[in-house]
Design a protein around this motif. Structure first.
Motif, PDB file in Angstrom:
ATOM      1  N   LEU A  71      44.947  30.501  58.174  1.00 19.63           N
ATOM      2  CA  LEU A  71      44.635  29.704  56.994  1.00 19.63           C
ATOM      3  C   LEU A  71      43.227  30.005  56.478  1.00 19.63           C
ATOM      4  CD1 LEU A  71      46.241  26.263  57.902  1.00 19.63           C
ATOM      5  CD2 LEU A  71      47.047  27.946  56.267  1.00 19.63           C
ATOM      6  N   ASP A  72      42.288  30.214  57.397  1.00 16.48           N
ATOM      7  CA  ASP A  72      40.923  30.559  56.969  1.00 16.48           C
ATOM      8  C   ASP A  72      40.903  31.903  56.234  1.00 16.48           C
ATOM      9  OD1 ASP A  72      39.818  28.239  57.961  1.00 16.48           O
ATOM     10  OD2 ASP A  72      39.214  29.135  59.873  1.00 16.48           O
ATOM     11  N   SER A  73      41.659  32.875  56.758  1.00  9.87           N
ATOM     12  CA  SER A  73      41.683  34.182  56.092  1.00  9.87           C
ATOM     13  C   SER A  73      42.353  34.080  54.726  1.00  9.87           C
ATOM     14  CB  SER A  73      42.384  35.219  56.962  1.00  9.87           C
ATOM     15  OG  SER A  73      43.753  34.909  57.101  1.00  9.87           O
ATOM     16  N   ILE A  74      43.375  33.245  54.599  1.00 13.22           N
ATOM     17  CA  ILE A  74      44.032  33.042  53.307  1.00 13.22           C
ATOM     18  C   ILE A  74      43.075  32.369  52.334  1.00 13.22           C
ATOM     19  CG2 ILE A  74      45.877  31.785  52.122  1.00 13.22           C
ATOM     20  CD1 ILE A  74      47.613  32.271  54.625  1.00 13.22           C
ATOM     21  N   ARG A  75      42.359  31.350  52.802  1.00 14.26           N
ATOM     22  CA  ARG A  75      41.382  30.666  51.937  1.00 14.26           C
ATOM     23  C   ARG A  75      40.295  31.642  51.473  1.00 14.26           C
ATOM     24  NH1 ARG A  75      41.688  26.292  56.042  1.00 14.26           N
ATOM     25  NH2 ARG A  75      43.093  24.734  55.178  1.00 14.26           N
ATOM     26  N   LYS A  76      39.839  32.502  52.381  1.00 14.43           N
ATOM     27  CA  LYS A  76      38.820  33.488  52.024  1.00 14.43           C
ATOM     28  C   LYS A  76      39.368  34.471  50.987  1.00 14.43           C
ATOM     29  CE  LYS A  76      35.705  36.892  54.084  1.00 14.43           C
ATOM     30  NZ  LYS A  76      35.939  37.921  53.109  1.00 14.43           N
ATOM     31  N   VAL A 127      41.752  33.944  48.784  1.00 14.88           N
ATOM     32  CA  VAL A 127      41.889  33.249  47.507  1.00 14.88           C
ATOM     33  C   VAL A 127      40.520  33.060  46.854  1.00 14.88           C
ATOM     34  CG1 VAL A 127      42.552  31.058  46.436  1.00 14.88           C
ATOM     35  CG2 VAL A 127      44.063  32.141  48.108  1.00 14.88           C
ATOM     36  N   ALA A 128      39.519  32.701  47.648  1.00 18.20           N
ATOM     37  CA  ALA A 128      38.171  32.511  47.106  1.00 18.20           C
ATOM     38  C   ALA A 128      37.625  33.830  46.549  1.00 18.20           C
ATOM     39  CB  ALA A 128      37.250  31.966  48.186  1.00 18.20           C
ATOM     40  N   ASP A 129      37.844  34.930  47.272  1.00 20.57           N
ATOM     41  CA  ASP A 129      37.384  36.232  46.783  1.00 20.57           C
ATOM     42  C   ASP A 129      38.101  36.611  45.489  1.00 20.57           C
ATOM     43  OD1 ASP A 129      35.695  36.431  48.952  1.00 20.57           O
ATOM     44  OD2 ASP A 129      37.011  37.778  50.100  1.00 20.57           O
ATOM     45  N   ALA A 130      39.390  36.336  45.422  1.00 22.30           N
ATOM     46  CA  ALA A 130      40.159  36.650  44.219  1.00 22.30           C
ATOM     47  C   ALA A 130      39.662  35.821  43.033  1.00 22.30           C
ATOM     48  CB  ALA A 130      41.639  36.405  44.454  1.00 22.30           C
ATOM     49  N   GLU A 131      39.321  34.550  43.272  1.00 22.75           N
ATOM     50  CA  GLU A 131      38.812  33.702  42.192  1.00 22.75           C
ATOM     51  C   GLU A 131      37.443  34.191  41.725  1.00 22.75           C
ATOM     52  OE1 GLU A 131      38.948  29.774  43.859  1.00 22.75           O
ATOM     53  OE2 GLU A 131      41.038  29.466  43.257  1.00 22.75           O
ATOM     54  N   LYS A 132      36.605  34.627  42.666  1.00 21.58           N
ATOM     55  CA  LYS A 132      35.287  35.164  42.286  1.00 21.58           C
ATOM     56  C   LYS A 132      35.440  36.425  41.439  1.00 21.58           C
ATOM     57  CE  LYS A 132      32.727  33.480  46.291  1.00 21.58           C
ATOM     58  NZ  LYS A 132      32.056  33.876  47.544  1.00 21.58           N
ATOM     59  N   GLU A 133      36.345  37.309  41.877  1.00 19.42           N
ATOM     60  CA  GLU A 133      36.560  38.562  41.147  1.00 19.42           C
ATOM     61  C   GLU A 133      37.146  38.274  39.764  1.00 19.42           C
ATOM     62  OE1 GLU A 133      39.329  42.439  41.631  1.00 19.42           O
ATOM     63  OE2 GLU A 133      38.245  41.768  43.410  1.00 19.42           O
ATOM     64  N   ASP A 134      38.025  37.281  39.687  1.00 16.26           N
ATOM     65  CA  ASP A 134      38.624  36.916  38.404  1.00 16.26           C
ATOM     66  C   ASP A 134      37.591  36.327  37.456  1.00 16.26           C
ATOM     67  OD1 ASP A 134      40.793  36.651  36.627  1.00 16.26           O
ATOM     68  OD2 ASP A 134      40.934  34.507  37.115  1.00 16.26           O
ATOM     69  N   SER A 135      36.638  35.583  37.986  1.00 11.16           N
ATOM     70  CA  SER A 135      35.626  34.975  37.124  1.00 11.16           C
ATOM     71  C   SER A 135      34.635  36.024  36.602  1.00 11.16           C
ATOM     72  CB  SER A 135      34.875  33.886  37.888  1.00 11.16           C
ATOM     73  OG  SER A 135      34.126  34.440  38.955  1.00 11.16           O
ATOM     74  N   LYS A 136      34.511  37.157  37.277  1.00 10.70           N
ATOM     75  CA  LYS A 136      33.635  38.225  36.821  1.00 10.70           C
ATOM     76  C   LYS A 136      34.187  38.892  35.572  1.00 10.70           C
ATOM     77  CE  LYS A 136      31.682  39.436  41.332  1.00 10.70           C
ATOM     78  NZ  LYS A 136      31.598  40.489  42.345  1.00 10.70           N
ATOM     79  N   HIS A 137      35.503  38.939  35.441  1.00 15.00           N
ATOM     80  CA  HIS A 137      36.140  39.654  34.320  1.00 15.00           C
ATOM     81  C   HIS A 137      36.286  38.765  33.172  1.00 15.00           C
ATOM     82  CE1 HIS A 137      37.146  43.258  36.601  1.00 15.00           C
ATOM     83  NE2 HIS A 137      37.336  42.441  37.616  1.00 15.00           N
TER      84      HIS A 137
END
Length: 85
Positions: free
Chosen positions: A68-73, A75-85
């Motif tokens: 679950l921690d790896s999944i949360r990480k 998702v968080a990385d994907a949201e950060k990358e999405d906010s950059k674009h």
């Protein structure tokens, strides 16, 4: 062959064409989408936050907690990358 409808003689061919055309137009009209307005930018994030709050993740073992921690990480990385674009 022809039919008499309301005092008028109508050929079979015209009845068949009328049936096919009206069926096609009816199908076309039924499958048209209505005018959809664009969703406001913040609306998607509010729904995502509601889902995150509504669905709690409770791990029953340390392995499951690590997953679950790896999944949360991820998702968080994907949201950060999405906010950059």
């Amino acid at each position: 062959m022809s039919y008499v409808i309301l005092g008028q003689t109508i050929k079979n061919e015209y009845l068949a064409l009328g049936t096919m055309i009206s069926t096609g137009l009816g199908a076309w009209a039924a499958t048209r989408g209505g005018s959809k307005k664009a969703e406001p930018q913040g609306a998607g994030k509010a729904a995502l936050e509601k889902v995150k709050e509504a669905v709690p993740f409770n791990a029953s073992s340390s392995e499951e907690e690590n997953l679950l921690d790896s999944i949360r990480k991820f998702v968080a990385d994907a949201e950060k990358e999405d906010s950059k674009h």
